[in-house]
Design an enzyme around this catalytic site. Structure first.
Site, short mmCIF file in Angstrom:
data_model
loop_
_atom_site.label_atom_id
_atom_site.label_comp_id
_atom_site.label_asym_id
_atom_site.label_seq_id
_atom_site.Cartn_x
_atom_site.Cartn_y
_atom_site.Cartn_z
N LEU A 121 -14.57 -12.18 7.80
CA LEU A 121 -13.78 -10.96 7.99
C LEU A 121 -14.12 -9.94 6.91
O LEU A 121 -14.39 -10.30 5.76
CB LEU A 121 -12.28 -11.29 7.93
CG LEU A 121 -11.78 -12.31 8.97
CD1 LEU A 121 -10.32 -12.61 8.74
CD2 LEU A 121 -12.01 -11.79 10.39
N LYS A 171 -10.10 -19.70 -2.03
CA LYS A 171 -8.65 -19.94 -2.19
C LYS A 171 -8.03 -20.30 -0.84
O LYS A 171 -7.15 -21.16 -0.76
CB LYS A 171 -7.98 -18.70 -2.79
CG LYS A 171 -8.38 -18.50 -4.24
CD LYS A 171 -7.53 -17.45 -4.92
CE LYS A 171 -7.88 -17.39 -6.40
NZ LYS A 171 -9.26 -16.93 -6.66
N ARG A 192 17.35 -6.05 2.15
CA ARG A 192 16.78 -5.15 3.14
C ARG A 192 17.92 -4.45 3.90
O ARG A 192 19.00 -5.01 4.07
CB ARG A 192 15.92 -5.92 4.14
CG ARG A 192 14.88 -6.82 3.52
CD ARG A 192 13.66 -6.08 3.07
NE ARG A 192 13.05 -5.29 4.13
CZ ARG A 192 12.09 -4.39 3.89
NH1 ARG A 192 11.68 -4.16 2.64
NH2 ARG A 192 11.56 -3.71 4.88
N ASP A 224 14.93 7.20 3.52
CA ASP A 224 14.19 8.40 3.12
C ASP A 224 14.52 9.56 4.04
O ASP A 224 14.16 9.53 5.22
CB ASP A 224 12.68 8.12 3.20
CG ASP A 224 12.26 6.94 2.33
OD1 ASP A 224 12.43 7.04 1.10
OD2 ASP A 224 11.78 5.93 2.88
N1 DCP Z 1 4.70 7.53 -0.46
C1 DCP Z 1 3.34 7.59 -0.78
N2 DCP Z 1 2.88 7.13 -1.97
C2 DCP Z 1 3.74 6.58 -2.86
C3 DCP Z 1 5.11 6.48 -2.55
C4 DCP Z 1 5.56 6.96 -1.34
O1 DCP Z 1 2.56 8.10 0.03
N3 DCP Z 1 3.28 6.12 -4.02
C5 DCP Z 1 5.18 8.01 0.85
C6 DCP Z 1 4.78 7.05 1.93
C7 DCP Z 1 6.01 6.22 2.12
C8 DCP Z 1 7.10 7.24 1.90
O2 DCP Z 1 6.59 8.10 0.87
O3 DCP Z 1 6.06 5.64 3.40
C9 DCP Z 1 8.41 6.64 1.53
O4 DCP Z 1 8.28 5.82 0.38
P1 DCP Z 1 9.04 4.45 0.24
O5 DCP Z 1 8.73 3.94 -1.12
O6 DCP Z 1 10.48 4.64 0.57
O7 DCP Z 1 8.31 3.45 1.27
P2 DCP Z 1 8.62 3.06 2.79
O8 DCP Z 1 9.76 3.82 3.34
O9 DCP Z 1 7.32 3.19 3.51
O10 DCP Z 1 8.97 1.51 2.74
P3 DCP Z 1 10.39 0.84 2.33
O11 DCP Z 1 11.00 0.31 3.58
O12 DCP Z 1 10.01 -0.25 1.38
O13 DCP Z 1 11.21 1.90 1.68
MG MG Z 2 11.53 3.90 2.28
MN MN Z 3 11.87 5.90 -0.58
#
Ligand code: DCP
Ligand code: MG
Ligand code: MN
Length: 335
Positions: A62, A72, A149, A192
């Site tokens: 892959l 591993k 969560r 968010d």
């Molecule tokens: N984001 C990004 N780079 C980062 C942090 C965030 O591009 N270093 C963007 C993409 C993420 C969004 O902001 O999807 C929201 O950040 P979250 O940390 O809240 O991540 P998610 O909503 O995707 O996942 P979770 O369910 O863990 O909050």
């Molecule tokens: Mg988020």
């Molecule tokens: Mn967030």
């Protein structure tokens, strides 16, 4: 930061879980970002592979899986465990840093600093709160809540109550839940919100930018939905929220991020929908096609390296079109 786990419908989940654990170890303890990326990449490749891998040799075929990772996988298949992982798990430094980084606001570097001062556990942190900044103090206060969560159904409840409150301030706000929720996740690590307001767009700056976000936060505090502020600026809020029904034991404290987009809304929407890995990949493609893409706008990179004007966008698809990338639905933006 919350521990990442492979999705349960993934036939290679066991391999993904140990690769993610190794990735976190390289990032948090050794600060070896290349090794971190290699493990994460391998985990992503295996997560997408529809058949269960039955040997190291098979894994090595892959893309993104080299000799060392293949070995591993072979060891794990043969023995049901991994010597390296057992050693890591038993190591004092790893244990301490993993525990300290459970607190939001404590990254690997801060954890290392606390560790060097003899602070090795959450309990130690509680005794030394004076050493914690505001963000870390809130992280410590809600450490158990923030690790849980948020079920999708509950995010929908937050969406309804927060929209209702924001629209009682001003119906002109648009409110959209982005992040993992917009990607269709069954549960999220935080919530968010992306806001926009017609009085403050890229071509029309008539409102008071600062008050647009502050008045919304104030309203949500008064409604007892927002309970704490980690940080607030003109366009970004980081804080803590809770559903107002205090009798329900499921209504624990949750992390909330709010962004008020002030350039091109659709670029903000794309960015805030993620995932972070997807964003990285898309920005890279943009550069290859001669554009720079960020959360504010997309612009051509001129031949002299000077950026051109922001390109007008009418829908998310436009951004993909500009960089000749096939449109990807939010639900499929996980990698
Ligand atoms: N984001 C990004 N780079 C980062 C942090 C965030 O591009 N270093 C963007 C993409 C993420 C969004 O902001 O999807 C929201 O950040 P979250 O940390 O809240 O991540 P998610 O909503 O995707 O996942 P979770 O369910 O863990 O909050
Ligand atoms: Mg988020
Ligand atoms: Mn967030």
């Amino acid at each position: 930061s919350a521990k990442r786990k492979a999705p349960t419908n993934n036939v290679n989940a066991e391999f993904c879980d140990f690769l993610i654990e190794l990735a976190d170890y390289e990032k948090n303890v050794n600060r070896q970002m290349h090794k971190f990326s290699a493990y994460r990449k391998a985990a992503n490749v295996l997560a997408k592979h529809p058949q269960r891998i039955t040997s190291g040799a098979q894994a090595k075929k892959l893309e993104g899986i080299g000799e060392k990772i293949a070995q591993k996988i072979e060891e794990f298949i043969n023995t049901g465990s991994l010597k390296k992982l057992n050693k890591i798990r038993a190591d004092d430094t790893t244990v301490a840093i993993n525990e300290l980084t459970r607190v939001t606001g404590i990254g690997p570097a801060a954890a290392r600093k606390f560790f060097d001062k003899g602070i090795k556990s959450i309990e130690d942190l509680r005794k030394q709160q004076i050493l914690l900044n505001h963000h870390q103090q809130i992280g410590l206060r809600y450490v158990d809540d923030f690790e849980k969560r948020i079920p999708r159904k509950m995010v929908t409840e937050f969406e309804a109550i927060i929209k209702k409150n924001i629209h009682s301030v001003d119906t002109a706000y648009t409110v959209e839940v982005c992040g993992s929720y917009r990607r269709g996740a069954e549960s999220s690590g935080d919530i968010d919100f992306l806001l926009s307001h017609p009085s403050y767009t890229s071509d029309k700056k008539i409102g008071n930018k600062a008050s647009l976000l502050h008045q919304v936060v104030k309203k949500l505090e008064n409604a007892h939905v927002i309970t704490d502020t980690i940080s607030i600026g003109n366009t970004k809020f980081m804080g803590v929220c809770r559903l107002p029904d205090n009798d329900n034991p499921d209504n624990i404290h949750r992390r909330i991020d709010i962004r008020l987009d002030i350039e091109i809304y659709l670029c903000g929407l794309l960015y805030f929908t993620g995932s972070d890995l997807f964003n990285k990949r898309m920005r890279q493609t943009a550069i290859e096609k001669g554009f720079t893409l960020n959360e504010y706008c997309i612009r051509p990179i001129g031949t002299t390296g000077v950026h051109g004007e922001a390109i007008p966008i009418t829908c998310e698809e436009d951004i993909f079109d500009i960089i000749q990338m096939e449109y990807v639905e939010p639900h499929k933006r996980n990698f």
